[in-house]
Design a protein around this motif. Structure first.
Motif, short mmCIF file in Angstrom:
data_model
loop_
_atom_site.label_atom_id
_atom_site.label_comp_id
_atom_site.label_asym_id
_atom_site.label_seq_id
_atom_site.Cartn_x
_atom_site.Cartn_y
_atom_site.Cartn_z
N THR A 1 -14.08 3.09 -3.35
CA THR A 1 -14.44 3.17 -4.76
C THR A 1 -15.69 2.36 -5.11
O THR A 1 -16.54 2.82 -5.86
N ASP B 1 -15.72 -4.78 -0.27
CA ASP B 1 -15.42 -3.38 -0.62
C ASP B 1 -13.92 -3.11 -0.61
O ASP B 1 -13.42 -2.36 -1.44
N GLU B 2 -13.19 -3.72 0.32
CA GLU B 2 -11.76 -3.44 0.39
C GLU B 2 -10.95 -4.31 -0.58
O GLU B 2 -9.76 -4.10 -0.74
N PHE C 1 -8.99 9.75 -1.19
CA PHE C 1 -7.94 9.38 -0.27
C PHE C 1 -8.38 8.03 0.32
O PHE C 1 -9.54 7.88 0.66
N HIS C 2 -7.46 7.06 0.42
CA HIS C 2 -7.83 5.67 0.76
C HIS C 2 -8.89 5.15 -0.21
O HIS C 2 -10.02 4.83 0.19
N PRO C 3 -8.52 5.07 -1.48
CA PRO C 3 -9.50 4.76 -2.52
C PRO C 3 -10.05 3.34 -2.48
O PRO C 3 -11.22 3.14 -2.83
N ASP C 4 -9.25 2.36 -2.06
CA ASP C 4 -9.69 0.97 -2.21
C ASP C 4 -10.96 0.69 -1.43
O ASP C 4 -11.82 -0.06 -1.88
N GLU C 5 -11.09 1.27 -0.25
CA GLU C 5 -12.27 1.00 0.55
C GLU C 5 -13.46 1.87 0.16
O GLU C 5 -14.56 1.66 0.65
N ARG D 1 0.85 -1.20 0.00
CA ARG D 1 0.00 0.00 0.00
C ARG D 1 0.88 1.24 0.00
O ARG D 1 1.88 1.30 0.71
N ASP E 1 -1.22 6.87 0.80
CA ASP E 1 -2.59 7.38 0.63
C ASP E 1 -3.60 6.24 0.50
O ASP E 1 -4.77 6.48 0.20
N GLY E 2 -3.16 4.99 0.74
CA GLY E 2 -4.06 3.86 0.70
C GLY E 2 -4.17 3.19 -0.66
O GLY E 2 -4.89 2.21 -0.82
N GLU E 3 -3.46 3.71 -1.67
CA GLU E 3 -3.49 3.07 -2.98
C GLU E 3 -2.76 1.73 -2.93
O GLU E 3 -1.83 1.55 -2.16
N SER E 4 -3.20 0.81 -3.81
CA SER E 4 -2.54 -0.49 -3.93
C SER E 4 -1.42 -0.43 -4.96
O SER E 4 -1.61 0.13 -6.04
N LEU F 1 -11.42 -3.50 -5.81
CA LEU F 1 -10.64 -2.66 -6.72
C LEU F 1 -9.32 -3.34 -7.09
O LEU F 1 -8.97 -3.43 -8.27
#
Lengths: 296, 296
Positions: free
Chosen positions: B63, A60-61, B57-61, A31, A34-37, A64
């Motif tokens: 989107t 949800d987590e 911000f923290h997109p995965d949870e 990660r 900013d929480g992006e994978s 994506l």
């Protein structure tokens, strides 16, 4: 063939690798702040049939990154990209019950259908939909848990009595009972007034000395099972066995259930109650779908 | 017009409601035990222009629910569905640096482009892409933070000296300095050997008595800013002001920075350091895009 397992389910992943004579796909995942994978495929996917095993429990987590992985495998030249998700999420919101509600099963199905060539799951919650084909535009195979559960009952419970908690469960319980060559009974509700409901076994005599076995597709709050077990205890039956296909176990459900019953689930959602293996029929379904999609 | 705000940013949402003479959209959101989102729109969306304010911000949870909400608004008859996301995620992985890497900016852009009619953001990380149009197929407007930051500096820092930490930052810092009618200097690195690098202000004399102001688009680890401030302190300059457009503040970044500088951010990512308002240009961009999309 390559099997990728982004949301760690190592037991099922290694079984599928063995059964499908495949290789474990190697992934690097982390990660950003900013929480992006960040995602990198370290296996060579060119002209390979790729399968992603991703349990969509807590979807949800996970979704994506799952879509990104499918996209990356295609970018890297994969011949096919299939999804194995033993628990298929977003099947319950299948109708707009109230104005303005999101019928999430549909946009979710569109997202997965756009990313994968085919889909394998175990006993999805098909209530108002007759088949996954109503919302998924890709070929799919549904693995039935009933034969696996029936087999487990036959080899582990000497003298079982299958119990359905209510009339809705009758079809499912009678099917498992038939496969397990075991008797079944469905609890009867008798309503005497608004707050006076009695629940009883229709034939208590033939239930004595048998191990009550409760079976349900999803154990979530466990409330229905707990209520049913209470009635069986009151009727003097031995300690029950509670079997679920998908063990979600919200909150204290698992500890509450294990106080009054032996709890057993299939390996659809990884959990310490997993005792019923699902890998073989999943592998067979993947092989069937590869044949189907290769032909078209 | 209706403004929905699924991932609570009440300050910016209420500003946009006021500036756009809109109504706050009413949402009901909760989670099922398996982690699925339940979503219900309580506002009447028929023939309405709808805007979703969702910070990625923290997109995965976030989107999946964002896509579901856009889908639901359309289902309920919305005339248009726009996205306001002050921090646009997945802009940094814009190239396959290593084989097998996910170039996440592209599938992410495809998902959002499929769900929305237009997009408004603030200073996205455009490095290898010249414009959002290279990956987004929907119309977009980029709000520039530079004029807002320049205005804030003019009204809050009496005698500023803008500082660029390295030559890469020169273009951005000189632009803000020009708008703020303030001088700027860029730190010079002199390399004498592999481990012997000295950093210095080109004109220390004219820097005395001025408040050093550092500006960056994203404050993540804060490392570059911390290093720069250390050099300014060593040179005897007054306490610095550190300004970021997007304050991500990974780990201890914020507490480390506030020890040595006054830290200020725009309201792009809600944080206690937010001092620079972004609502007015965002509202103007939404209005422009509504005109553009209505015409087409």
């Amino acid at each position: 063939m390559l099997i990728f397992n982004p949301d760690s389910d190592p037991a099922l992943a290694s079984q599928l690798v063995r059964l499908l004579d495949a290789q474990a796909g190697i992934l690097e995942q982390r990660r950003f702040p900013d929480g992006e994978s960040y995602l990198r495929v370290h296996s060579d996917c060119a002209d390979q049939d790729c399968v992603i095993l991703c349990n969509l429990f807590h979807p949800d987590e996970r979704t994506l990154r799952l879509l990104f992985l499918a996209d990356t495998l295609r970018d890297c030249g994969a011949r096919s990209v299939g999804l194995v998700t033993p628990y298929l999420a977003y099947m319950r919101q299948d109708k707009r019950f109230q104005p303005g509600e999101c019928v999430s099963s549909r946009p979710f199905a569109r997202l997965l259908s756009g990313a994968f060539d085919y889909l394998v799951t175990v006993d999805p919650h098909l209530h108002r939909y007759d088949s996954l084909d109503e919302i998924y535009s890709i070929p799919s195979r549904v693995v039935q848990a009933a034969p696996l559960i029936a087999q487990w009952i036959q080899s582990h419970i000497p003298n079982p009595l299958l119990i359905g908690p209510d009339s809705e469960s009758e079809q499912w319980v009678s099917h498992v009972a038939e496969l397990a060559d075991a008797p079944f009974q469905v609890l009867q509700k008798e309503r005497r007034g608004d707050y006076d409901v009695s629940v009883s076994l229709p034939d208590l005599g033939s239930a004595a000395e048998r191990t009550p076995v409760l079976v349900d597709d999803i154990i979530s709050s466990g409330r229905t099972m707990l209520e049913t077990i209470k009635h069986l205890q009151a009727a003097g039956l031995p300690r029950a066995v509670a079997i679920g296909v998908h063990g979600i176990f919200a909150g204290e459900a698992y500890s509450q259930l294990t106080e009054v019953a032996d709890v057993v689930t299939t390996a659809c959602i990884p959990h310490l109650s997993n005792q019923i293996d699902i890998a073989a029929p999943i592998a067979a379904a993947v092989q069937q779908l590869l044949t189907v999609t290769a032909r078209s």
